[in-house]
Motif scaffolding. Sequence first.
Motif, PDB file in Angstrom:
ATOM      1  N   LYS A  18      47.914   1.134  49.420  1.00 44.95           N
ATOM      2  CA  LYS A  18      47.929   0.245  50.587  1.00 44.95           C
ATOM      3  C   LYS A  18      46.788  -0.775  50.530  1.00 44.95           C
ATOM      4  N   THR A  19      45.588  -0.301  50.189  1.00 43.56           N
ATOM      5  CA  THR A  19      44.435  -1.199  50.151  1.00 43.56           C
ATOM      6  C   THR A  19      44.598  -2.259  49.073  1.00 43.56           C
ATOM      7  N   SER A  35      40.972  -1.596  59.481  1.00 45.05           N
ATOM      8  CA  SER A  35      41.292  -0.280  58.942  1.00 45.05           C
ATOM      9  C   SER A  35      41.950   0.590  60.011  1.00 45.05           C
ATOM     10  N   VAL A  36      43.073   1.214  59.637  1.00 46.33           N
ATOM     11  CA  VAL A  36      43.758   2.154  60.524  1.00 46.33           C
ATOM     12  C   VAL A  36      43.668   3.521  59.854  1.00 46.33           C
ATOM     13  N   ASP A  37      42.458   4.043  59.820  1.00 45.30           N
ATOM     14  CA  ASP A  37      42.168   5.274  59.091  1.00 45.30           C
ATOM     15  C   ASP A  37      41.148   6.079  59.868  1.00 45.30           C
ATOM     16  N   SER A  38      41.520   7.306  60.247  1.00 45.72           N
ATOM     17  CA  SER A  38      40.654   8.137  61.085  1.00 45.72           C
ATOM     18  C   SER A  38      39.479   8.736  60.328  1.00 45.72           C
ATOM     19  N   ALA A  39      39.417   8.530  59.003  1.00 45.66           N
ATOM     20  CA  ALA A  39      38.301   9.052  58.217  1.00 45.66           C
ATOM     21  C   ALA A  39      37.349   7.949  57.767  1.00 45.66           C
ATOM     22  N   MET A  40      37.886   6.749  57.499  1.00 42.57           N
ATOM     23  CA  MET A  40      37.026   5.652  57.054  1.00 42.57           C
ATOM     24  C   MET A  40      36.058   5.191  58.129  1.00 42.57           C
ATOM     25  N   ILE A  41      36.261   5.633  59.362  1.00 41.42           N
ATOM     26  CA  ILE A  41      35.346   5.262  60.445  1.00 41.42           C
ATOM     27  C   ILE A  41      33.969   5.889  60.249  1.00 41.42           C
ATOM     28  N   TYR A  42      33.888   6.965  59.439  1.00 43.15           N
ATOM     29  CA  TYR A  42      32.644   7.729  59.349  1.00 43.15           C
ATOM     30  C   TYR A  42      31.717   7.218  58.250  1.00 43.15           C
ATOM     31  N   ARG A  43      30.457   7.044  58.625  1.00 41.47           N
ATOM     32  CA  ARG A  43      29.438   6.666  57.655  1.00 41.47           C
ATOM     33  C   ARG A  43      29.111   7.860  56.754  1.00 41.47           C
ATOM     34  N   GLY A  44      28.789   7.578  55.495  1.00 36.88           N
ATOM     35  CA  GLY A  44      28.429   8.637  54.560  1.00 36.88           C
ATOM     36  C   GLY A  44      29.624   9.369  53.986  1.00 36.88           C
ATOM     37  N   MET A  45      30.822   8.872  54.258  1.00 41.57           N
ATOM     38  CA  MET A  45      32.047   9.495  53.739  1.00 41.57           C
ATOM     39  C   MET A  45      32.874   8.403  53.060  1.00 41.57           C
ATOM     40  N   ALA A  50      38.355   7.220  50.001  1.00 42.55           N
ATOM     41  CA  ALA A  50      38.786   6.065  49.196  1.00 42.55           C
ATOM     42  C   ALA A  50      38.420   4.764  49.904  1.00 42.55           C
ATOM     43  N   LYS A  51      37.232   4.748  50.475  1.00 46.75           N
ATOM     44  CA  LYS A  51      36.778   3.585  51.224  1.00 46.75           C
ATOM     45  C   LYS A  51      36.543   2.402  50.271  1.00 46.75           C
ATOM     46  N   PRO A  52      36.918   1.189  50.648  1.00 52.60           N
ATOM     47  CA  PRO A  52      36.646   0.033  49.792  1.00 52.60           C
ATOM     48  C   PRO A  52      35.161  -0.075  49.476  1.00 52.60           C
ATOM     49  N   ASP A  53      34.849  -0.450  48.233  1.00 49.87           N
ATOM     50  CA  ASP A  53      33.442  -0.560  47.851  1.00 49.87           C
ATOM     51  C   ASP A  53      32.834  -1.850  48.391  1.00 49.87           C
ATOM     52  N   LYS A  55      31.758  -4.532  46.959  1.00 52.79           N
ATOM     53  CA  LYS A  55      32.304  -5.765  46.391  1.00 52.79           C
ATOM     54  C   LYS A  55      33.600  -6.153  47.099  1.00 52.79           C
ATOM     55  N   THR A  56      34.456  -5.153  47.346  1.00 56.43           N
ATOM     56  CA  THR A  56      35.728  -5.408  48.021  1.00 56.43           C
ATOM     57  C   THR A  56      35.498  -5.840  49.465  1.00 56.43           C
ATOM     58  N   LEU A  57      34.561  -5.171  50.138  1.00 56.69           N
ATOM     59  CA  LEU A  57      34.270  -5.503  51.526  1.00 56.69           C
ATOM     60  C   LEU A  57      33.716  -6.920  51.657  1.00 56.69           C
ATOM     61  N   ALA A  58      33.067  -7.397  50.588  1.00 58.46           N
ATOM     62  CA  ALA A  58      32.517  -8.751  50.603  1.00 58.46           C
ATOM     63  C   ALA A  58      33.587  -9.809  50.369  1.00 58.46           C
ATOM     64  N   GLN A  59      34.687  -9.425  49.741  1.00 59.47           N
ATOM     65  CA  GLN A  59      35.761 -10.378  49.434  1.00 59.47           C
ATOM     66  C   GLN A  59      36.553 -10.766  50.668  1.00 59.47           C
ATOM     67  N   VAL A  60      36.852  -9.759  51.499  1.00 55.72           N
ATOM     68  CA  VAL A  60      37.674  -9.968  52.693  1.00 55.72           C
ATOM     69  C   VAL A  60      37.000  -9.277  53.873  1.00 55.72           C
ATOM     70  N   PRO A  61      36.887  -9.940  55.031  1.00 58.03           N
ATOM     71  CA  PRO A  61      36.291  -9.262  56.202  1.00 58.03           C
ATOM     72  C   PRO A  61      37.079  -8.003  56.568  1.00 58.03           C
ATOM     73  N   HIS A  62      36.348  -6.903  56.763  1.00 55.25           N
ATOM     74  CA  HIS A  62      36.947  -5.629  57.154  1.00 55.25           C
ATOM     75  C   HIS A  62      36.371  -5.180  58.496  1.00 55.25           C
ATOM     76  N   HIS A  63      37.184  -4.486  59.279  1.00 55.52           N
ATOM     77  CA  HIS A  63      36.753  -3.977  60.579  1.00 55.52           C
ATOM     78  C   HIS A  63      37.118  -2.501  60.722  1.00 55.52           C
ATOM     79  N   LEU A  64      36.378  -1.798  61.573  1.00 54.43           N
ATOM     80  CA  LEU A  64      36.578  -0.377  61.893  1.00 54.43           C
ATOM     81  C   LEU A  64      36.358   0.525  60.674  1.00 54.43           C
ATOM     82  N   ILE A  65      35.390   0.162  59.857  1.00 52.89           N
ATOM     83  CA  ILE A  65      34.923   1.000  58.758  1.00 52.89           C
ATOM     84  C   ILE A  65      33.436   1.255  58.988  1.00 52.89           C
ATOM     85  N   ASP A  66      32.998   2.513  58.801  1.00 50.40           N
ATOM     86  CA  ASP A  66      31.591   2.888  58.985  1.00 50.40           C
ATOM     87  C   ASP A  66      31.087   2.584  60.400  1.00 50.40           C
TER      88      ASP A  66
END
Length: 310
Positions: A18-19, A35-45, A50-53, A55-66
């Motif tokens: 999906k990503t 992000s529509v993911d109940s686990a990617m919301i958590y920091r340190g996980m 399979a959270k975007p790294d 580099k990926t987060l810098a390419q496209v704005p992401h929301h509701l992660i960490d």
Amino acid sequence: MVSPARVLCIMGPTGVGKTDLALEIAQSLPCQIISVDSAMIYRGMSIGTAKPDAKTLAQVPHHLIDICDPTERYSAVQFCQAATNHIKNIIASGDTPLLVGGTMLYFQALQKGLSPVPPSNAEIRAQLSADAQVHGWEALHRRLSQIDPQAGARIHPNDPQRIQRALEVYLIGGKTLSQYWESTQKVPLAYDIVNIVLIPQDRAVLHQRIEQRLQSMFAIGFIDEVEQLYRQGDLNLTCPSIRTVGYRQIWQYLMGECSKQEMSDKAMYATRQLAKRQLTWLRKWQRHYADLHMIDPFSKNLLARTMTLL
């Protein structure tokens, strides 16, 4: 008449890419990803979700992660409020919201509405916890399945939080959780929603992808990631974050409850079961609403086929 703004959604079981598809779409359309993911919301996980790294987060704005500490609880109500705000802001900026993930409850709550279930009752929750200590959560899950077969089929026997909540709802109001969901007041989003669903025709290919991805996670430090959380001292298996697939099994390994190989096998099985539940949810969604565009993620020209629907 002005056409409603468009909201794109990519959903599907774990391991279907999906990503990757979302990032390809973002190369052609000015998008921001929610992000529509109940686990990617958590920091340190990061590894096990399979959270975007970076580099990926810098390419496209992401929301509701960490956005949460692993000690916190996060509800579908909170997700809907946050996602709705981000959708409005993204559209106002001139970009297209692209919602991506596998937490089907979040997608459904956002698009179809939330049911007015009764608030929590501390006394009833305490009694259910006491019952679980005596009889075990599997026994309570069997009780739930007798009361509410739909919820029993949807909720995993190893998910005490959701088992407890489903039983609590019934004991408070005399109605099952499924009955509350059926009486949901539907307040659709005022947008043109395009639901792209990645469902593989060959389940064996999906299982192979899941196995490869899990082994890759172990190779890059999944166990070390969980061990770091384990050593914090403020987390345990009752926390929703630690009950996430993969994290729960490694946590049990660190507690000495199983061998490393048993842990790996259990994590593999749990991930496959998660994918099965996600597929079941999507099939029910399609039967009820028929507003999903199904695409095989492993077919040729996936991006081109997807773009024709946008």
